[in-house]
Every structure is written in C-alpha cells, then in structure tokens.
Design an enzyme around this catalytic site. Structure first.
Site, PDB file in Angstrom:
ATOM      1  N   GLU A  83      54.885  31.533  62.542  1.00 25.96           N
ATOM      2  CA  GLU A  83      54.198  31.484  63.839  1.00 25.96           C
ATOM      3  C   GLU A  83      54.486  32.696  64.721  1.00 25.96           C
ATOM      4  OE1 GLU A  83      55.470  28.799  62.381  1.00 25.96           O
ATOM      5  OE2 GLU A  83      53.723  27.492  62.259  1.00 25.96           O
ATOM      6  N   HIS A  95      55.994  16.040  66.253  1.00 29.60           N
ATOM      7  CA  HIS A  95      54.602  16.394  65.953  1.00 29.60           C
ATOM      8  C   HIS A  95      53.611  15.763  66.912  1.00 29.60           C
ATOM      9  CE1 HIS A  95      55.773  18.474  62.403  1.00 29.60           C
ATOM     10  NE2 HIS A  95      54.565  18.502  61.890  1.00 29.60           N
TER      11      HIS A  95
END
Lengths: 321, 327
Positions: B63, B132
């Site tokens: 990322e 998440h």
C-alpha cells in the site's frame, strides 16, 4: 577512466567547496538563531553528492532525503534562493515553507529533499514510471541514507521498481550511521548492496563515496544501465564529519574515529588529485575557494535582506486552484 | 438536463473510469487485483483486456508503494488512480497520503502538483471483524491538501470519479462496500462533474435536519419514510464531501427546522457529528431548539458475530429514535 577536462574538474572542485562553505555558514546562522528547525549538514559527504549529481543528465531526475543541501547545490540550484529558504524567506526555493529539509526546484528536475525516512522512495518510482509509460528516455537518481534501507518503504519501492523495470538508480549514501545507530546494529546485511538480490535487481557497486571521480563513474554507469534495463541498487561509502544534526552529542562514535576520517577530507584529496594531474594549480584552487566564500556571503546578504512570508501566504498553495 | 440512465453504483464507477481512460491517455489504474482479477469489487472487470497491462496495473500487496508511486507519477504529470482494496489497508499508506500526497504542493511552495485519485471502499456490517470493518473517513478529512468525497448515490459515484481524476489536487473517493448494488439515475453526460465541496439536500422536510454522508444517507432516507408515516417531515443533507466541508446547506436547513441529528457509521469520538455540531454552535446557536443528537457506531472495535455487529452499527431505527428525542 573518464577523461575529464580541466574545466570539469575545477567545476566539481568548486561545487564541493561551495557546499562546504554553505554548510559551515549555515552552522553559524543556526547558532545565531537565524536558521530554525533541524539542520543536517553534509560536511564530509561532498564527493558523493557532487560525483553522483554530475554523473547524470539534465533530463534525469533527482530525489533525496533531508540531508539535501549538498545535492541541491550540486544540481545547480540558485545559491541565493537556497540560503533564503534556510532563513525562511519568501524568496526561498520553497517560498519559506520547506526549510532545510525540503529544498526543491522543478526546473532543475530536483524533486526535493524529504524528511520522512524512506518516504520519497515510492515517489521516485512513480516519476520513473512516467519514463516507461510515456516511453521517454530519462532515469531517476534516488539518494537515501543507510538507515532508510531498513524501512518498509525501501522494500515496497525497490520491489515495485524491479517488477516494473523502472529506470531508477537507488543510491545509498552509506555514512555508517542512521542518526547514531551503526549500520551493523540496524541491518541484518552490512553490505547494503546485497539487498538487491532480494528483489532480483541489478546489484551495483559499493563505490568510494569520498572520491568524487569514483562516485561519478559508478553512478554514470548505473544510470546508463537503469535507463535501458531497470533499477540498480548501489552504495557510496562515505562519512559525515559532523553530527547527525546540530546538537548531536555524538556518543555513538569516538573522536579518534572522526579524526581519522577527517584526515581523508574529500575536498583536500580531490585538490591534490587535480594538481597531480596538472589540471590546476594551488593558485587556481585558492581562487575557487575565494569565489565560493564570496558567493556564500552574497547569498547570506540576499537572504537576510529578503522579506519574510506574509500571513496571507499561509493560505496560498495549499490546493491547486 | 441531460437524459439519465438507471444503473448501480458499481456500474456508475466503472463507466466513469472507462470514459476517463478513453478521454485522457495519462489516466491509469494501479492497485491490488485491479487487472487480471477484475477488481475485488468488480469495478474494473474487463478493463485489463480493454486497456492492457500498461494502463491497468496490478501491483504487489504494497500500500505504501501503491499510493507513493501514485504521488510520484502524478507529480510527473500522469493522472493515476491508485486503488486501495479497502480503507482498512489505507492505514498502511497513511504516511504516503498524509505526509506526501497532501503536503507536497504546499511544502515546496507550489512547485509541484499531485493530481492523484485514491479510490477505496469503507464500511462495516459484513462480519469481517475488527480490523476489516472500519469507517475512518474523518482521519483523511482532517488534513488540508486533500479532498475527500464519499458517494452515497449512483450519480455522485459517477461524477465524483470524473471530478477526482480531472482535479489537480489529490482526491480520495471513498466508496461504501455495501452500496455497490444500489441503483440510481445517472446523467448521460461524459462531462458530468460534482462540484468540489458542495453538499446537497436529498429530501426536503420542515421538522428536523438529518446530516449524513455515504451509507448514512440511506439510513436517513429509510428513517424519513418511517417518520413520514407519523407526520414528521425530515430534511436530509448529504454532505458528499468531508473536505472541503460545505456548511451552508445544513446551517440553512437547521435555521428552518431548529433540530438536528447527525448520522455516521464511524466512531463517535471526534467524529463528523462532533464537527457538525460545533459548526452549528458557531454559526446558528440562536436557532437551536434542542440539543443536537449523534447516531454513530458504538464506541467499540466491531465484532464478527452477526447480531452484535448489527447492534454496534447505526440503523434507520436508531435514527428514528434520535429524531424523536430532539423533537
């Protein structure tokens, strides 16, 4: 060995002296309270910066970390605007908003000094991506300290550059300490170029970063390879003669060690080399020393006479209109 | 007014991206599974075959590099769309977003611009557990230098992607993982843009102002239907952009209704509700007839188990209850 003309050698010598004088003057201005923030000096590492920057073309691009004054000077940024930035003036290269750690000049393809360790590595990969995407013939020289090779950004950026064959020379300026932590205390691999193997990347040389000609030749070859083929990881072995930043107590190394390295001053060595090759005389070198000192004094005067940024400028350049 | 076509948010996003890629050769997509896989939320399905690997770039799971290389490519004049699979992984890219994308234009005195689009998806409610299920949009809205938009409707999804790509600043487009199948009318206009920092009234009413964005708008719409049956008319303001924040419409609405509930999926502390409430205090205190209420997630890490996860999240029923408390 490249065949250097006298003028090239003297130019490189001048750049190294100019950097040294700039740094010495900055240390004074810092002590006088005219320069604020952090001040990371490049004294001792001049051969690395000048050799590396001279080795690439104008159309190539440069990223570096926060020890960036020497790189900016070697790239030919206006010395007045650099000193003005140090003093936080509106005439500075970054209009007084960047400071010592954030010098940049778009027109010089010098994309800046970056103060988050490793933060500029993916940016360099991104600029290099343009070369592949638009099929343009340029490369990116990305300098970093040895400490940056342990951070996640290093892994992600080098890996991406290898996967996409990006034209980047990852040049580690190994001055042996990340702040005060010796390389061997921070990295499982002491020979940093070996990390290239983890990415299937071209392992470049470990050049003598105290030797401007050796650095020049190593970077030149690496950049030619990178433009054509893809990334190279290389190292310049160097040493900073002063603290990490101003006020560093330097508990992590002995005075003897610093003295030993300082005796191998890259500027003195290079001056001797020029004379031995009959490309310059003592008088010519002394004249360059004098010229550099005068340029720095003029830059300090320019900076001191420049206006401070205004309150209104706070709100400028936050967004592109 | 342009003609419209009814489509899902997924289709609207996909169409906007496709049109922008045809319009401008410098637009490209990079991220995890955007290419061969077709996008984990299927927004870029078919793109890899249509545009090729140069413009639809699968990346490693990295990322920091997905955003960081996007910043560099944008500085160099390309118009990258960096995709972060979900906003939960944006934390890994936080430095690239906050210290680089958002700072570079200002920090170097305006020398560089960063026309980067960061697409990601937010939200809980899918039994994915604590790591998440975040809704941390406010974190990104905190920093000057970034724009942050959160489409709740298909037309906004379509227009916001185009606006983000064409804008010279870094823009985060934060989609919602449970809204991709939501349908709406989308203008058949390839140049349909959503003005940066403009909220809109999605339902008019005179009794209470509901302020929300993203999925919260849908809870508000559902709540407004329930309230309408009891004769309570709720006005709903969809903020659309968390930065820049448009205060004009909710202040104007509040001056009419004198009551407000702010609805967000994120956590309560220092959230959107706190910000909106402060703005009302500063700009419309004299119009206040009741304390402003917030409907947020419970102040806990979201759990896996279905029942208790739903209990932790906002709902139309919770909005209805809050409205009745301010009336």
């Amino acid at each position: 060995m490249a065949d250097f003309k006298k003028a090239d050698l003297l130019d490189m010598y001048y750049d190294m002296v100019l950097i040294r004088r700039f740094e010495e003057r900055c240390a004074q201005l810092y002590q006088e309270g005219k320069i604020g923030g952090f001040l990371h000096l490049y004294i001792g590492q001049e051969a690395t910066g000048v050799g590396a920057v001279r080795a690439i073309r104008k159309e190539d691009h440069i990223f570096t970390a926060y020890r960036d004054h020497g790189i900016a000077i070697a790239r030919g940024l206006d010395i007045n605007a650099l000193m003005a930035e140090m003093l936080g003036k509106v005439t500075g290269v970054s209009k007084g908003k960047g400071g010592s750690m954030h010098l940049a000049s778009r027109e010089h393809n010098f994309w800046g000094g970056y103060a988050i360790v490793g933060g500029h590595l993916p940016l360099a990969a991104g600029v290099a991506l343009r070369a592949r995407y638009m099929e343009e013939d340029f490369g990116v020289l990305c300098l970093m300290g040895d400490g940056a090779t342990n951070i996640g950004y290093f892994h992600e950026s080098l890996d991406l550059s290898a996967v996409w064959d990006l034209p980047v020379v990852w040049l580690v300026e190994n001055n042996q300490y990340g702040m005060g932590t010796a390389v061997k205390r921070a990295s499982g691999v002491e020979e940093i170029v070996k990390k290239a193997q983890a990415y299937g990347m071209k392992e470049g040389p470990r050049c003598d970063g105290m030797d401007v000609i050796a650095t020049y030749e190593a970077v030149k070859e690496a950049m030619e390879y990178a433009r054509k083929n893809g990334p190279v990881l290389m190292e310049a072995l160097t040493y900073r003669f002063v603290g990490h930043s101003m006020g560093d107590p330097e508990r992590y190394r002995t005075k003897d060690e610093v003295r030993q390295y300082s005796e191998e001053d890259p500027i003195g060595k290079f001056g001797a080399y020029i004379k031995s090759k009959k490309k310059g005389t003592d008088a010519e070198l002394a004249e360059l020393d004098q010229k550099a000192a005068e340029a720095i004094e003029a830059a300090v005067q320019f900076a001191e006479e420049s206006p401070d940024p205004t309150f209104e400028s706070l709100f400028e350049d936050v967004y592109v209109d | 007014m342009a003609e419209t076509k009814r489509m899902t948010i997924r289709e609207a996003l996909s169409q906007a991206l496709r049109e922008e890629m045809y319009r401008d050769e410098t637009v490209f997509i990079m991220g995890e599974e955007v290419g061969v896989w077709g996008g984990t939320y299927a927004v870029t399905r078919g793109f890899y075959d249509e545009f090729g690997e140069k413009r639809v770039r699968d990346t490693p799971i990295a990322e920091m590099a997905i955003v960081g290389a996007g910043v560099g490519a944008a500085m160099a004049g390309l118009r990258p769309v960096s995709e972060l699979m979900t906003i939960n992984f944006a934390f890994l890219a936080l430095d690239a977003i906050v210290n680089h994308a958002a700072k570079i234009h200002s920090m170097f005195g305006g020398q560089f611009k960063v026309p980067l689009t960061i697409r990601t998806t937010t939200g809980g409610g899918r039994q994915l557990g604590a790591t998440h299920s975040h809704s941390p949009e406010i974190i990104f809205a905190h920093f000057p230098g970034l724009y942050v938009c959160c489409p709740a409707m298909a037309d906004d999804a379509y227009g916001m992607i185009k606006t983000a790509i064409r804008n010279d600043n870094p823009v985060m487009v934060i989609e919602h993982s449970t809204l991709y199948q939501t349908r709406g009318e989308v203008p058949l206009d390839q140049d349909y843009l959503v003005p940066v920092g403009e909220s809109r009234i999605v339902r008019e009413g005179k009794d209470v102002t509901l302020v929300s964005f993203s999925k919260g708008v849908h809870w508000c719409l559902e709540a407004a239907d329930i309230l309408a049956k009891e004769g309570i008319e709720a006005e709903i303001v969809d903020l659309r952009w968390l930065r820049p924040l448009d205060t004009s419409k909710f202040i104007e609405s509040f001056k009419k209704t004198n009551r407000m509930v702010v609805v967000e999926e994120g956590l309560p502390q220092f959230g959107v509700g706190a910000e909106i409430t402060a703005r009302v205090m500063e700009e419309a205190f004299d119009w206040m007839d009741a304390p402003i209420k917030r409907v947020t997630a419970e102040d806990v890490p979201l759990p896996y188990s279905r029942e208790i996860e739903q209990m932790a999240l906002p709902s139309a029923e919770k909005v209805v209850k809050a409205v009745k408390e301010v009336l």
